[in-house]
Design a protein around this motif. Structure first.
Motif, PDB file in Angstrom:
ATOM      1  N   LEU A 191      37.339  31.037  38.046  1.00 43.15           N
ATOM      2  CA  LEU A 191      37.599  31.022  39.571  1.00 43.15           C
ATOM      3  C   LEU A 191      36.593  32.223  40.046  1.00 43.15           C
ATOM      4  CD1 LEU A 191      41.446  31.163  39.106  1.00 43.15           C
ATOM      5  CD2 LEU A 191      39.946  29.234  39.659  1.00 43.15           C
ATOM      6  N   ALA A 192      35.416  31.521  40.726  1.00 44.07           N
ATOM      7  CA  ALA A 192      34.516  32.499  41.191  1.00 44.07           C
ATOM      8  C   ALA A 192      34.676  32.844  42.680  1.00 44.07           C
ATOM      9  CB  ALA A 192      33.094  31.761  41.089  1.00 44.07           C
ATOM     10  N   THR A 193      34.585  33.956  42.943  1.00 44.36           N
ATOM     11  CA  THR A 193      34.902  34.423  44.294  1.00 44.36           C
ATOM     12  C   THR A 193      33.929  35.626  44.583  1.00 44.36           C
ATOM     13  OG1 THR A 193      36.619  35.567  45.533  1.00 44.36           O
ATOM     14  CG2 THR A 193      36.645  36.209  43.391  1.00 44.36           C
ATOM     15  N   ASP A 194      33.990  36.312  45.808  1.00 49.88           N
ATOM     16  CA  ASP A 194      33.332  37.598  46.252  1.00 49.88           C
ATOM     17  C   ASP A 194      33.663  38.844  45.717  1.00 49.88           C
ATOM     18  OD1 ASP A 194      35.675  37.605  47.560  1.00 49.88           O
ATOM     19  OD2 ASP A 194      34.687  37.611  49.573  1.00 49.88           O
ATOM     20  N   VAL A 195      34.547  39.068  44.555  1.00 51.89           N
ATOM     21  CA  VAL A 195      34.734  40.361  43.912  1.00 51.89           C
ATOM     22  C   VAL A 195      34.511  40.142  42.555  1.00 51.89           C
ATOM     23  CG1 VAL A 195      36.322  41.159  45.973  1.00 51.89           C
ATOM     24  CG2 VAL A 195      37.325  39.867  44.106  1.00 51.89           C
ATOM     25  N   GLU A 196      34.447  41.067  41.750  1.00 47.44           N
ATOM     26  CA  GLU A 196      34.410  41.121  40.471  1.00 47.44           C
ATOM     27  C   GLU A 196      35.387  41.011  39.579  1.00 47.44           C
ATOM     28  OE1 GLU A 196      32.612  44.915  39.432  1.00 47.44           O
ATOM     29  OE2 GLU A 196      31.125  44.738  41.056  1.00 47.44           O
ATOM     30  N   GLY A 197      36.698  40.784  39.995  1.00 49.79           N
ATOM     31  CA  GLY A 197      37.869  40.549  39.395  1.00 49.79           C
ATOM     32  C   GLY A 197      39.196  41.077  40.003  1.00 49.79           C
ATOM     33  N   LEU A 198      40.135  41.125  39.069  1.00 46.37           N
ATOM     34  CA  LEU A 198      41.558  41.855  39.596  1.00 46.37           C
ATOM     35  C   LEU A 198      41.408  43.284  39.405  1.00 46.37           C
ATOM     36  CD1 LEU A 198      44.449  39.742  38.057  1.00 46.37           C
ATOM     37  CD2 LEU A 198      43.424  39.695  40.352  1.00 46.37           C
ATOM     38  N   PHE A 199      41.618  43.877  40.407  1.00 48.19           N
ATOM     39  CA  PHE A 199      41.545  45.552  40.203  1.00 48.19           C
ATOM     40  C   PHE A 199      42.969  46.267  40.568  1.00 48.19           C
ATOM     41  CE2 PHE A 199      37.356  44.477  41.456  1.00 48.19           C
ATOM     42  CZ  PHE A 199      36.416  45.576  40.934  1.00 48.19           C
ATOM     43  N   GLU A 200      43.169  47.170  39.898  1.00 45.53           N
ATOM     44  CA  GLU A 200      44.316  48.155  39.941  1.00 45.53           C
ATOM     45  C   GLU A 200      44.061  48.912  41.048  1.00 45.53           C
ATOM     46  OE1 GLU A 200      45.732  51.893  37.350  1.00 45.53           O
ATOM     47  OE2 GLU A 200      45.984  50.085  36.204  1.00 45.53           O
ATOM     48  N   ALA A 201      45.018  49.120  41.877  1.00 46.58           N
ATOM     49  CA  ALA A 201      44.636  50.079  43.249  1.00 46.58           C
ATOM     50  C   ALA A 201      43.461  49.579  43.989  1.00 46.58           C
ATOM     51  CB  ALA A 201      44.579  51.504  42.823  1.00 46.58           C
ATOM     52  N   PHE A 202      43.199  48.451  44.239  1.00 48.61           N
ATOM     53  CA  PHE A 202      42.047  47.969  44.750  1.00 48.61           C
ATOM     54  C   PHE A 202      41.826  48.519  46.283  1.00 48.61           C
ATOM     55  CE2 PHE A 202      39.875  44.591  47.584  1.00 48.61           C
ATOM     56  CZ  PHE A 202      38.966  44.672  46.866  1.00 48.61           C
TER      57      PHE A 202
END
Length: 301
Positions: free
Chosen positions: A224-235
């Motif tokens: 699943l390619a998007t505009d951020v690097e992945g899932l973040f904690e405390a994004f």
């Protein structure tokens, strides 16, 4: 390895960029260059894509004309699927001479009683200030919601039940064809009691349809390619930290935004739970590294 790559609509037309053909074409060209390298590495590729910014723009253009000529969302979904698919296919053909590539308009069956029709969550179209969004909502009978640093129109996003062209896509893959399909989540249709299909107003979540299609075509990996690097904690805070791996069965969705990362995480987890294979969320520019397990957030059984 057979990989299904879902290109986010915001990856092809990035947040804050002008919604112009030249900008979208440039972004598609960059995406196609990455896809071509993955294919040249020996992987079988199925490509899906989002359409949130694009279908919203088409809806604005449709509404600007005579009222009688305004098109419903299912027709605009089909228009955006053909438009974006054409751009991706053209760029890939230029980079992969001799390879067979096909863009397939894809209908996806949904339930006409899906609760999303009463509670829209799917952002489409441009981003506005809150005041501008409220004015447009009042004038056009829109539902609006916050999205990132702005506000956008939101529409129904019913769950996909069946990808009607799944068998045809499988036949293309069996012949070595690179398939571009299920664009924008597919065209939402419902089956009437007499068996006839009719279109319905909505935009299916591209990631949910991609996860379902990935199951049907036996994908080894869902990207699943998007505009951020992945899932973040405390994004979005100074404490933000990339989450490198997630166990699909341990995932909780409550802390993820309903209109952006939550559907991606749910789709990734659904695919992993159903197949025992893996999925990854990450940046479009990193797709080669995502395929190799070197970047992004990887969902594991």
């Amino acid at each position: 390895m057979r990989i299904l790559v879902a290109l986010g609509g915001n990856a092809l037309l990035k947040r804050g960029e002008p919604m112009t053909h030249a900008r979208q074409r440039a972004n598609v060209a960059k995406a196609a260059a990455v896809m071509a390298r993955v294919i040249e590495a020996g992987h079988d590729l199925v490509i899906t894509h989002g359409n949130g910014p694009q279908v919203g723009l088409l809806a604005l253009q449709s509404a600007a004309g005579p009222k009688a000529s305004a098109q419903p969302l299912d027709v605009l979904d089909a228009e955006s699927e053909g438009m974006i698919g054409y751009l991706i296919e053209r760029e890939l053909r230029s980079r992969l001479p001799g390879r067979e590539i096909a863009t397939l308009l894809t209908q996806v069956r949904v339930d006409g009683a899906d609760p999303s029709f009463a509670a829209p969550t799917k952002p489409i179209g441009p981003t506005y200030s809150e005041s501008a969004a409220r004015e447009l909502a009042a004038a056009n009978d829109w539902t609006i919601a916050p999205d990132g640093h702005g506000w956008r129109r939101v529409v129904a996003s019913p769950e996909p039940v069946e990808v009607l062209e799944a068998r045809a896509i499988g036949l293309l893959l069996a012949e070595g064809v690179i398939a571009i399909c299920a664009g924008g989540g597919g065209i939402p249709v419902v089956r009437q009691v007499n068996g006839w299909l009719t279109g319905i107003e909505g935009v299916i979540d591209k990631d949910a349809s991609s996860a379902l299609l990935a199951q049907h075509v036996g994908a080894d990996l869902l990207i699943l390619a998007t505009d951020v690097e992945g899932l973040f904690e405390a994004f979005g805070t100074p404490r933000q930290r990339l989450i490198p791996t997630v166990r699909a069965h341990d995932l909780t969705l409550d802390d993820l935004p309903a209109g952006s990362m939550r559907p991606k995480a749910k789709a990734a987890a659904d695919f992993v739970r159903a197949t025992g294979r893996s999925a990854v969320i990450g940046a479009l520019d990193d797709v080669e590294a995502l395929a190799e397990g070197a970047r992004g957030t990887r969902f594991l059984p």
